[in-house]
Design an enzyme around this catalytic site. Structure first.
Site, mmCIF file in Angstrom:
data_model
loop_
_atom_site.group_PDB
_atom_site.id
_atom_site.type_symbol
_atom_site.label_atom_id
_atom_site.label_comp_id
_atom_site.label_asym_id
_atom_site.label_seq_id
_atom_site.Cartn_x
_atom_site.Cartn_y
_atom_site.Cartn_z
ATOM 1 N N TRP A 126 0.825 -1.214 0.000
ATOM 2 C CA TRP A 126 0.000 0.000 0.000
ATOM 3 C C TRP A 126 0.853 1.255 0.000
ATOM 4 O O TRP A 126 0.534 2.229 -0.681
ATOM 5 C CB TRP A 126 -1.015 -0.008 1.143
ATOM 6 C CG TRP A 126 -2.057 -1.054 0.897
ATOM 7 C CD1 TRP A 126 -2.288 -2.184 1.621
ATOM 8 C CD2 TRP A 126 -3.010 -1.086 -0.193
ATOM 9 N NE1 TRP A 126 -3.312 -2.913 1.061
ATOM 10 C CE2 TRP A 126 -3.770 -2.268 -0.051
ATOM 11 C CE3 TRP A 126 -3.283 -0.249 -1.270
ATOM 12 C CZ2 TRP A 126 -4.792 -2.628 -0.944
ATOM 13 C CZ3 TRP A 126 -4.290 -0.600 -2.168
ATOM 14 C CH2 TRP A 126 -5.038 -1.771 -1.994
ATOM 15 N N ASP A 165 -2.070 6.536 6.489
ATOM 16 C CA ASP A 165 -3.100 5.659 5.935
ATOM 17 C C ASP A 165 -3.417 4.600 6.990
ATOM 18 O O ASP A 165 -2.639 3.678 7.208
ATOM 19 C CB ASP A 165 -2.562 5.008 4.649
ATOM 20 C CG ASP A 165 -3.537 4.003 4.027
ATOM 21 O OD1 ASP A 165 -4.620 3.784 4.611
ATOM 22 O OD2 ASP A 165 -3.210 3.453 2.962
ATOM 23 N N LYS A 211 -12.526 -2.011 5.706
ATOM 24 C CA LYS A 211 -11.715 -2.945 6.484
ATOM 25 C C LYS A 211 -12.272 -3.035 7.905
ATOM 26 O O LYS A 211 -12.769 -4.069 8.321
ATOM 27 C CB LYS A 211 -10.239 -2.502 6.536
ATOM 28 C CG LYS A 211 -9.539 -2.203 5.203
ATOM 29 C CD LYS A 211 -9.724 -3.219 4.149
ATOM 30 C CE LYS A 211 -9.047 -3.065 2.798
ATOM 31 N NZ LYS A 211 -8.125 -2.029 2.499
HETATM 32 C C1 LIG Z 1 -7.476 -1.529 1.196
HETATM 33 C C2 LIG Z 1 -6.426 -0.513 1.414
HETATM 34 C C3 LIG Z 1 -6.265 0.575 0.543
HETATM 35 C C4 LIG Z 1 -7.101 0.764 -0.707
HETATM 36 O O1 LIG Z 1 -8.409 1.015 -0.392
HETATM 37 P P1 LIG Z 1 -9.503 1.296 -1.547
HETATM 38 O O2 LIG Z 1 -10.696 1.641 -0.749
HETATM 39 O O3 LIG Z 1 -9.653 0.025 -2.318
HETATM 40 O O4 LIG Z 1 -9.019 2.416 -2.373
HETATM 41 C C5 LIG Z 1 -5.277 1.505 0.829
HETATM 42 N N1 LIG Z 1 -4.502 1.377 1.902
HETATM 43 C C6 LIG Z 1 -4.621 0.337 2.768
HETATM 44 C C7 LIG Z 1 -3.726 0.256 3.946
HETATM 45 C C8 LIG Z 1 -5.599 -0.642 2.546
HETATM 46 O O5 LIG Z 1 -5.723 -1.664 3.399
#
Ligand SMILES: *Cc1c(COP(=O)(O)O)cnc(C)c1O
Length: 360
Positions: free
Chosen positions: A102, A172, A196
């Protein structure tokens, strides 16, 4: 009806209580005669839902008044672009810590906007650890420092808060937000996709310090400008209303459980059950350095990839699904988000013991 034990990395398991409440309220929300999906986002019913969701999130995370909470769309992936677009403010560079799949994606996107200084990288050990801050080489020209605090694919979690001084820290938190208490004041901006550990896909939450708003270039599209969204109370256009509603129910559920300190206690206990087995086992292996292991996403491997299919089949027969690891890591991955009960992890560990004993 029988529900599986769902170890998906995302979209992921939701609290059953929340799903039941949503089902009960499906046709008629609070005597409005409407489903939440059928309501105007500008009507009093939905405004009340959105305001309550924000207030509950603020209470859960202890978000101070000088931070704005934005309910956006486009996933965490859109934040990979919105962060540099909004925060560079004329500076030529940004610092990124490269800790896995990521952060790599965030870096690639930021390179469209500025010079990216990779301040540290764990690529040298296949992204199995979190580089210590003492080894980071920060760029004096950087507008911000970006970190992915839980790498969902590699299973590496940041268990400490970096100190970036006056330079805003951008994180993030997609896959571990709400899994533990956080001191929001240490961050300039926090973002997370909802699917998530919060609620349905389609909602992205941004928590941003007010003084970082209004820095986007004039040419920036309105939909990509944090200040425009903040001024419009996240209602510049139609928000993902049903996702906001479900996220709000999850926030209420978290408050009933005892808040984030209690979630952290449970998440530590759940992860321990699985890591204890991995550490005691000669059959299974955890690739991640012990100090940096994620409580939320636990990758593990079997001694021979040829056994993976049989492992997954046996798990599915026992009602345990979505355990296949990401192709970049291989093996298995068990995601243990807030809504995964301890009994689910115990069932997995019992099965792992049985499977390992038969083949050792
Ligand atoms: C799933 C995830 C993303 C991407 O998320 P989207 O909603 O599909 O854009 C980005 N960063 C992390 C840490 C993730 O787990």
């Amino acid at each position: 009806m029988s529900r599986v034990i769902n170890f998906s990395a995302g979209p992921a398991v939701l609290p059953e209580e929340v799903l039941r409440q949503a089902a009960e309220e499906m046709l008629d929300w609070h005597a409005s005669g409407m489903c939440v999906m059928e309501m105007s986002h500008r009507g009093p019913e939905f405004i009340a839902i959105a305001e309550r969701a924000e207030a509950d999130l603020r209470e859960l995370m202890g978000i101070p008044g000088e931070y704005r909470v934005l309910f956006l769309q486009g996933g965490a992936t859109l934040q990979f672009a919105m962060v540099p677009l909004n925060l560079l403010a004329g500076k030529p560079a940004a610092d990124y810590v490269d800790t896995g799949e990521w952060s790599k994606k965030a870096i690639k996107e930021a390179q469209k906007f500025c010079r990216v200084n990779v301040a540290a990288s764990a690529a040298d050990a296949k992204y199995t650890y979190m580089p210590e801050q003492a080894g980071w080489r920060l760029d004096p020209d950087a507008a911000y420092v970006h970190v992915c605090s839980n790498e969902t694919i590699g299973g590496v979690e940041l268990h400490w808060v970096p100190d970036t001084g006056e330079v805003p820290l951008v994180v993030d938190m997609s896959s571990h937000i709400l899994s533990r208490p956080v001191d929001v004041t240490r961050y300039g901006l926090i973002y997370a996709g909802a699917q998530k550990n919060i609620g349905p896909a389609g909602l992205t939450i941004v928590i941003v310090r007010e003084n970082l708003l209004g820095r986007a270039p004039k040419s920036a599209p309105s939909m990509l400008d944090y200040k425009v969204h903040a001024d419009a109370q996240s209602m510049l256009n139609t928000p993902p209303t049903y996702a906001v509603y479900i996220a709000g129910l999850v926030f209420q559920w978290l408050k009933r459980q005892g808040g984030l300190a209690e979630m952290e206690r449970r998440n530590v206990a759940k992860a321990k059950v699985l890591y204890d087995l991995l550490d005691a086992s000669a059959f299974y292996r955890s690739p991640v350095r012990k100090t940096d292991r994620s409580r939320m996403n636990v990758p593990f491997t079997l001694p021979d990839p040829a056994l993976d299919a049989a492992f997954l089949k046996g798990a599915a027969e026992r009602g345990m699904v979505q355990l296949k690891g990401h192709r970049s890591v291989g093996g298995m991955r068990a995601s243990l988000y807030n809504a995964m009960p301890l009994e689910g992890v115990q069932r997995l560990v019992d099965y792992m013991r049985e499977f390992g004993a038969k083949r050792a």
